[in-house]
Design an enzyme around this catalytic site. Structure first.
Site, PDB file in Angstrom:
ATOM      1  N   GLU A 177       0.815  -1.214   0.000  1.00  0.00           N
ATOM      2  CA  GLU A 177       0.000   0.000   0.000  1.00  0.00           C
ATOM      3  C   GLU A 177       0.856   1.276   0.000  1.00  0.00           C
ATOM      4  O   GLU A 177       1.223   1.789   1.053  1.00  0.00           O
ATOM      5  CB  GLU A 177      -0.933   0.032   1.221  1.00  0.00           C
ATOM      6  CG  GLU A 177      -1.814   1.274   1.265  1.00  0.00           C
ATOM      7  CD  GLU A 177      -2.756   1.310   2.458  1.00  0.00           C
ATOM      8  OE1 GLU A 177      -3.522   2.283   2.564  1.00  0.00           O
ATOM      9  OE2 GLU A 177      -2.720   0.389   3.288  1.00  0.00           O
ATOM     10  N   LYS A 219      -2.444  -1.948  -3.177  1.00  0.00           N
ATOM     11  CA  LYS A 219      -3.497  -1.092  -2.611  1.00  0.00           C
ATOM     12  C   LYS A 219      -3.064   0.368  -2.774  1.00  0.00           C
ATOM     13  O   LYS A 219      -2.457   0.954  -1.871  1.00  0.00           O
ATOM     14  CB  LYS A 219      -3.755  -1.430  -1.145  1.00  0.00           C
ATOM     15  CG  LYS A 219      -4.850  -0.574  -0.510  1.00  0.00           C
ATOM     16  CD  LYS A 219      -5.195  -1.008   0.904  1.00  0.00           C
ATOM     17  CE  LYS A 219      -6.260  -0.092   1.496  1.00  0.00           C
ATOM     18  NZ  LYS A 219      -6.718  -0.537   2.840  1.00  0.00           N
TER      19      LYS A 219
END
Length: 339
Positions: A177, A219
């Site tokens: 992420e 992400k």
């Protein structure tokens, strides 16, 4: 590393029409959420709130997996079932947030690097024993005057890749992420430039450190105008800019991209995801890994009261259903009227 296990888990997490519930708020973050509804944040209220979400009838039709905070991984449902088992029994994959948060980056004023690599191998062994099958690590990239620097981007990319390699060593799928924050007054063009630089650095590091792309998920943020920007890009422009950027920098070997909502409103996050999937011709699944954008209506409906559990579950089910439709490019604004 068992490549087959990693690949199968990653693919299951982005099964068509399903996404990831981010229920991994730290103790500090969940306190802010609870403060907004005048509920005290103690272990039991946090447990009860997550229990409401996880026991929502039919959530498994739209949610493939759930990111848990460390405290939550070891908690139990009201009937005594460990949350990791409760989820697994519903066919929902349990995961764990493993980073220790963004801390000031030495020599780079206004920038951060995420910590938590020390002892991570040993923690991952214990998390897997407790039922976790994937993990998440968040890097924070801030847009501002003269930032982000290449130094900041590179430091975070390196840490993300080290984390991902350690996860795969334990047969745990890493969610990578790199979040470019959308809090400033920058245009969507600036966001696209910074997101491009960030993704390019992240995948160069993942390659350098031997991370199996087929056994991970990305992400990222959406490519979007900063919240303080006087001119906000419309839904279609955001969708086109985001897909364009991802196609340039994310290898097709990655099975899925699960977006963070980054403080967008519930319905706007859903609309953006839907518009991307309507573009079509995508080499990876595009789905969601939302926290606030999935939970905000449920939190408000629940209000910390046992008698409101059913109302909270209905609100959560509705948002999950809408985002499931968006992950297939089948969402319409009319669906909101059915809430």
């Amino acid at each position: 590393m068992n490549a087959d296990t990693l690949i199968k888990t990653a693919q299951a997490m982005v099964e068509p029409g399903k996404g990831v519930l981010a229920a991994d708020e730290s103790t500090g973050t969940i306190k802010k959420r609870f403060d907004s509804i005048n509920v005290e944040s103690v272990e039991e209220t946090r447990r009860a709130y997550r229990d409401m979400l996880f026991t929502t009838p039919g959530m498994e039709d739209f949610v493939s997996s759930v990111i848990l905070f460390e405290e939550t991984l070891y908690q139990k449902s009201s009937d005594g079932t460990p949350f990791s088992k409760l989820l697994a029994d519903k066919g929902v994959i349990p995961g764990i947030k493993v980073d220790k948060g963004a801390k000031p980056l030495a020599g780079a004023e206004g920038e951060t690097v995420t910590e938590g690599l020390d002892g991570l191998r040993e923690r991952l062994i214990e998390y897997r024993k407790a039922g976790a099958r994937f993990a998440k690590w968040r890097a924070v990239i801030t847009i501002g005057d003269g930032i982000p620097t290449d130094y900041c981007i590179q430091a975070n990319a390196h840490a993300l890749a080290r984390y991902a390699a350690l996860c795969q060593e334990q047969d745990i799928v890493p969610i990578v992420e790199p979040e470019v924050l959308m809090d400033a007054d920058n245009s969507i063009e600036v966001c696209e430039d910074v997101t491009s630089r960030t993704l390019q650095a992240v995948f160069a590091e993942l390659d350098q450190q031997g991370v199996l792309l087929e056994g991970m998920l990305l992400k990222p943020n959406m490519v979007i105008s900063g919240k303080q920007c006087p001119t906000q890009a419309d839904v279609q422009t955001v969708a086109e800019a985001t897909v364009r950027t991802l196609k340039r920098y994310v290898p097709s070997a990655v099975p899925g991209i699960v977006f963070l909502s980054g403080g967008q409103s519930d319905e706007l996050a859903t609309a953006h995801l839907d518009a991307m999937n309507k573009i079509g011709d995508l080499p990876w699944a595009l789905s969601f890994s939302y926290g606030r954008a999935l939970q905000a209506p449920a939190l408000a409906a629940w209000g910390g009261k046992n008698e409101n559990v059913a109302a909270g579950q209905r609100a959560f089910f509705h948002r999950a259903k809408c985002n499931s439709a968006a992950a297939k490019g089948e969402y319409t604004s009319a669906m909101e009227q059915a809430a």
